[in-house]
Scaffold this motif. Structure first.
Motif, short mmCIF file in Angstrom:
data_model
loop_
_atom_site.label_atom_id
_atom_site.label_comp_id
_atom_site.label_asym_id
_atom_site.label_seq_id
_atom_site.Cartn_x
_atom_site.Cartn_y
_atom_site.Cartn_z
N LEU A 114 26.51 35.05 24.91
CA LEU A 114 27.75 34.39 25.30
C LEU A 114 28.81 35.43 25.65
N LEU A 115 29.47 35.20 26.77
CA LEU A 115 30.64 35.98 27.17
C LEU A 115 31.82 35.03 27.24
N GLY A 116 32.87 35.33 26.49
CA GLY A 116 34.03 34.45 26.45
C GLY A 116 35.28 35.12 26.99
N MET A 117 36.04 34.40 27.79
CA MET A 117 37.33 34.88 28.26
C MET A 117 38.42 34.04 27.61
N GLY A 118 39.19 34.67 26.74
CA GLY A 118 40.25 33.95 26.04
C GLY A 118 39.99 33.93 24.55
N ALA A 119 40.96 34.41 23.77
CA ALA A 119 40.79 34.52 22.32
C ALA A 119 40.61 33.16 21.67
N ARG A 120 41.31 32.16 22.14
CA ARG A 120 41.27 30.85 21.48
C ARG A 120 39.91 30.16 21.67
N ILE A 121 39.34 30.25 22.86
CA ILE A 121 38.04 29.62 23.06
C ILE A 121 36.97 30.38 22.30
N CYS A 122 37.10 31.71 22.22
CA CYS A 122 36.12 32.51 21.48
C CYS A 122 36.17 32.17 19.99
N ASP A 123 37.38 32.05 19.45
CA ASP A 123 37.52 31.70 18.03
C ASP A 123 36.90 30.33 17.76
N SER A 124 37.08 29.41 18.68
CA SER A 124 36.53 28.07 18.50
C SER A 124 35.00 28.09 18.49
N ILE A 125 34.40 28.89 19.36
CA ILE A 125 32.94 28.99 19.41
C ILE A 125 32.41 29.70 18.16
N ARG A 134 30.40 39.33 24.23
CA ARG A 134 31.48 40.12 24.82
C ARG A 134 32.70 39.24 25.02
N TYR A 135 33.87 39.83 24.74
CA TYR A 135 35.13 39.12 24.89
C TYR A 135 35.97 39.79 25.96
N LEU A 136 36.63 38.98 26.80
CA LEU A 136 37.57 39.47 27.81
C LEU A 136 38.88 38.71 27.67
N SER A 137 39.97 39.40 27.93
CA SER A 137 41.27 38.75 27.92
C SER A 137 41.47 37.99 29.23
N VAL A 138 42.35 37.02 29.20
CA VAL A 138 42.63 36.20 30.38
C VAL A 138 43.59 36.96 31.31
N PRO A 139 43.30 37.02 32.61
CA PRO A 139 44.22 37.71 33.54
C PRO A 139 45.58 37.04 33.57
N ALA A 140 46.61 37.86 33.72
CA ALA A 140 47.98 37.34 33.68
C ALA A 140 48.44 36.81 35.03
N SER A 141 47.70 37.11 36.10
CA SER A 141 48.10 36.67 37.43
C SER A 141 46.87 36.58 38.32
N VAL A 142 47.07 36.12 39.54
CA VAL A 142 45.98 36.03 40.51
C VAL A 142 45.37 37.40 40.78
N ASP A 143 46.22 38.42 40.81
CA ASP A 143 45.75 39.77 41.13
C ASP A 143 44.72 40.28 40.12
N GLY A 144 44.76 39.76 38.90
CA GLY A 144 43.85 40.24 37.87
C GLY A 144 42.50 39.55 37.86
N ILE A 145 42.33 38.49 38.65
CA ILE A 145 41.07 37.74 38.62
C ILE A 145 39.92 38.57 39.18
#
Length: 292
Positions: A114-125, A134-145
């Motif tokens: 499992l690869l999760g983006m977002g701390a809250r969804i990862c904690d829930s799983i 692997r955990y990734l943070s959520v991009p703060a804007s379109v440029d980070g996608i």
């Protein structure tokens, strides 16, 4: 009974909270638009990519045959959630779908990755007893996608080559009308069966290929992964902001009602205080008259 000073402080803090909710509502509304535009911008490229997959099937018809998963495939799962709260059941409803999918495949293949983006969804799983590889943070804007999608593509290639992952699913929330969202899942690899049947070329002129089968296959599927992940991430971010907008609208209504109650209590308390002071003045005046 609350004092006037206490009510004043509560009214001031409630007004500040109302301003915060209004600001977050405006930001969410602005963000929804840019993320929806980012997702829609891929439409023409997806059509081009679909044609490239057709070309691969036409020139190398046996290339995709061996990509069928085993009877008990090992799963790789990508989950797009959020790092921030105040967005209703955005993470909870997606987590429920992921857990249901994992339980259905619990007896198949090896341990899912499992690869999760977002701390809250990862904690829930994780709370449900599943490990996040692997955990990734959520991009703060379109440029980070773009960079996030590229990182996930590299990770999926490693899973396929080193961990024998032969079935990959993507889970994310998808925006719908009315500033709401719904959980959505997509089989990223191998290609779904309904796509396999749409392999006819639209003209008599067959496309020519100058790349080897391996190079063409690698290039196409890297782009297939990237486009699907980019769109899923953009739709997830649009859904998150849509859910936050709805939550802030509800919060604004509740805050306004609470503020009206506080202001009514303040006016009542102030009127009572004035009345008491007037009675004290009248009583003092009568007592003074009686003494003379």
């Amino acid at each position: 009974m609350q004092t006037l000073e206490t009510l004043k402080r509560k009214i001031a803090s409630t007004q500040e909270l109302q301003t915060v909710a209004k600001t977050m509502k405006a930001l969410a509304a602005a963000n929804i638009r840019q993320y929806e535009q980012a997702a829609n911008a891929l439409q023409h490229y997806r059509q081009t990519l679909a044609m490239a997959i057709q070309i691969l099937r036409i020139n190398y018809p046996d290339t995709l045959t061996h990509l069928r998963p085993r009877a008990h495939p090992r799963l790789g799962i990508v989950i797009f959630g959020s790092d921030q709260g105040m967005c209703g059941r955005f993470n909870e409803q997606l987590s429920e779908m992921v857990i249901q999918h994992l339980e259905q495949h619990s007896s198949q293949g090896g341990q899912p990755l499992l690869l999760g983006m977002g701390a809250r969804i990862c904690d829930s799983i994780i709370d449900q007893g599943y490990a996040i590889e692997r955990y990734l943070s959520v991009p703060a804007s379109v440029d980070g996608i773009t960079s996030k999608a590229q990182t996930i593509v590299v990770q999926l290639e490693q899973w396929r080559n080193q961990c024998q992952v032969d079935q990959i699913w993507v889970f994310h929330n998808q925006p719908i009308r009315g500033h709401t969202s719904t959980p959505h899942r997509q089989q990223l690899f191998p290609l779904e069966s309904d796509r396999d049947r749409s392999s006819s070329w639209s003209t008599r002129c067959r496309p020519m290929v100058f790349l080897s089968r391996e190079r063409l296959f690698s290039a196409i599927f890297r782009q297939h992964f990237f486009v699907a992940l980019y769109q899923a991430c953009a739709e997830s971010l649009a859904s998150e902001n849509a859910s936050r907008l709805t939550s802030m609208q509800l919060a604004q209504t509740n805050i306004a009602e609470h503020l009206m109650e506080l202001q009514a209590a303040f006016q009542q308390q102030r009127q009572t205080k004035i009345t008491e002071e007037l009675l004290d003045i009248v009583s003092g005046f009568e007592a003074l008259n009686q003494s003379h």
